[in-house]
Design an enzyme around this catalytic site. Structure first.
Site, PDB file in Angstrom:
ATOM      1  N   ASP A  86       1.031  -1.062  -0.012  1.00 11.78           N
ATOM      2  CA  ASP A  86       0.005  -0.050  -0.004  1.00 11.78           C
ATOM      3  C   ASP A  86       0.864   1.096   0.154  1.00 11.78           C
ATOM      4  O   ASP A  86       1.990   1.200   0.207  1.00 11.78           O
ATOM      5  CB  ASP A  86      -1.065  -0.109   1.409  1.00 11.78           C
ATOM      6  N   GLU A 151       0.232  -0.987   5.810  1.00 11.95           N
ATOM      7  CA  GLU A 151       1.030  -0.598   6.492  1.00 11.95           C
ATOM      8  C   GLU A 151       0.942   1.046   6.679  1.00 11.95           C
ATOM      9  O   GLU A 151       1.327   1.360   7.838  1.00 11.95           O
ATOM     10  CB  GLU A 151       2.432  -0.762   5.932  1.00 11.95           C
TER      11      GLU A 151
HETATM   12 ZN   LIG Z   1       7.009   2.330   4.189  1.00 11.48          ZN
END
Ligand SMILES: [Zn+2]
Length: 447
Positions: A86, A151
């Site tokens: 992501d 993340e």
């Molecule tokens: Zn990163």
């Protein structure tokens, strides 16, 4: 030996362009079963797993769509490479000279969202392993790429992995700087909650990550508060009927370098003797300007990561209730239970309630461990760069697993485009990093 060929470089660059072209930004408006972070995060995951499959790795996709992994080799031990697919949003971010999700390759660099964070480093590590496969090395341990897709937000991906999947025996995270980050303080964010007050209404501060630079008092005791602020030598401004205290905002982890406006105002409020409230008392009479937590729970410090930091991030006092939000970063060798016990004792003493908001375990792998000796030794041998390993180098997935550190992929002199417009990564870096990762994985997993 050199593992990376011209073909590997070309294939990696092409693969990186394909991956950058997927705008894998969290989109909860389109979340549904199997697609918890929206369609593009899932597409990045499926695309990457298909790529891994084509390179000869065995793959697994979490049926619920949180994470996936790709593995090669055999053996009891499981070496993890923790990546995230992501990216932070780019559409609407000012300053972009190119389309963020249409990668542009020049003679020197590749431009696009994710080239540094973390698609570029992910591809570099993946093609490092591809080069080892082409060299027909024997893997004595399994190498597993773990791909997260949340993340940049809440880490729901890696947390889900940890609930359901095999733990790694060792590993690294290609999502920071070379040489490596081996220690990172623990994070504990808590609220103390107490009774309301009829004499004092207070609302100040915001995000727990930030030292508040502004706190206001409105009420009948403004003159007394002003006089106490003067005695303390704290800057403030008279605003009509009210008093505004100014501070200096910094990230919570640097709290001692900031100036906390809430702490200063609370100290003056307590000193007037007009307000009785245990939350105010804790902030204005116990913590005061101390941003290490020493006055609250005693001095916690260690040689590896230094002293604890404490930020009084926000405070609310109404007729019904009062509460203060604290952001604490504690030394790597301190047990969380010890800290929680000390905080609990303060709460008991003042008759307020302790409530935990967020917690991230510290990261710590000793410098003389086999993992670090190998990572650091390989990096130094291949680059000649003798930069010392970092403490507190930025929160990465390394904190989610034991015996895991952040290792690259930016060099000390790589221009930092993290989360910024025109994110780009020099091609020379990409190719050199592929070689570093290939050699490192070879030494750990193939010898
Ligand atoms: Zn990163």
């Amino acid at each position: 030996m050199a593992f990376i060929t011209k073909t590997h470089q070309e294939e990696a660059l092409a693969a990186l362009q394909d991956l950058v072209a997927i705008p894998s930004v969290l989109d909860e408006s389109q979340a549904k079963p199997g697609q918890p972070f929206g369609p593009e995060c899932l597409r990045a995951l499926e695309h990457t797993l298909a790529l891994c499959e084509s390179l000869g790795l065995r793959t697994f996709k979490d049926p619920e769509g949180y994470y996936g992994y790709a593995e090669v080799g055999q053996g009891e031990e499981l070496f993890g490479i923790l990546c995230h697919l992501d990216v932070v949003p780019a559409v609407g971010q000012t300053g972009w000279k190119t389309e963020p999700f249409t990668p542009v390759v020049t003679d020197e660099t590749i431009i696009g969202r994710g080239t540094q964070d973390d698609k570029g480093p992910t591809i570099a590590a993946l093609y490092g392993v591809k080069a080892l496969l082409d060299a027909k090395v024997t893997f004595n341990q399994r190498v597993r790429f773990i791909f997260g897709t949340d993340e940049e937000n809440l880490w729901r991906c890696i947390n889900r992995y940890n609930e359901k999947e095999e733990m790694i025996t060792a590993g690294f995270v290609p999502d920071s700087k070379f040489p490596l980050t081996f220690a990172e303080k623990g994070l504990l964010q808590v609220y103390f909650e107490g009774p309301g007050s009829d004499q004092l209404a207070l609302q100040a501060g915001g995000s727990l990550n930030v030292v508040p630079d502004h706190a206001e008092y409105q009420g009948s005791e403004a003159a007394a508060v002003a006089s106490e602020l003067k005695k303390l030598g704290y800057d403030f401004q008279q605003q009509g009927e009210g008093i505004a205290v100014a501070g200096k905002s910094v990230h919570s982890k640097l709290a001692p370098q900031g100036v906390n406006a809430i702490s200063r105002l609370a100290e003056a409020l307590v000193n007037t003797g007009e307000f009785a409230n245990p939350i105010l008392e804790i902030v204005g009479n116990v913590i005061k300007e101390d941003a290490t937590g020493e006055s609250l729970v005693g001095l916690f410090t260690d040689e590896v990561s230094g002293s604890m930091t404490l930020n009084v991030a926000n405070i609310t006092i109404t007729p019904e209730s009062s509460r203060v939000g604290l952001d604490i970063r504690y030394p790597v060798t301190l047990e969380k239970e010890t800290l929680v016990k000390a905080l609990g004792e303060v709460c008991a003493e003042y008759g307020v309630t302790y409530r935990e908001h967020d917690y991230i375990a510290p990261l710590y792998v000793p410098l003389d461990s086999e993992l670090i000796v190998t990572l650091l030794g390989t990096y130094r041998e291949l680059t000649g760069d003798m930069t010392e390993p970092f403490v507190n180098g930025g929160a990465t997935f390394a904190r989610a697993m034991n015996n895991c550190v952040a290792f690259g992929a930016m060099f000390v002199d790589t221009p930092d485009y993290l989360h910024q417009a025109n994110e780009q990564w020099p091609l020379a870096s990409l190719y050199q990093v592929m070689e570093i990762y290939a050699e490192t994985i070879y030494r750990i997993c193939c010898k």
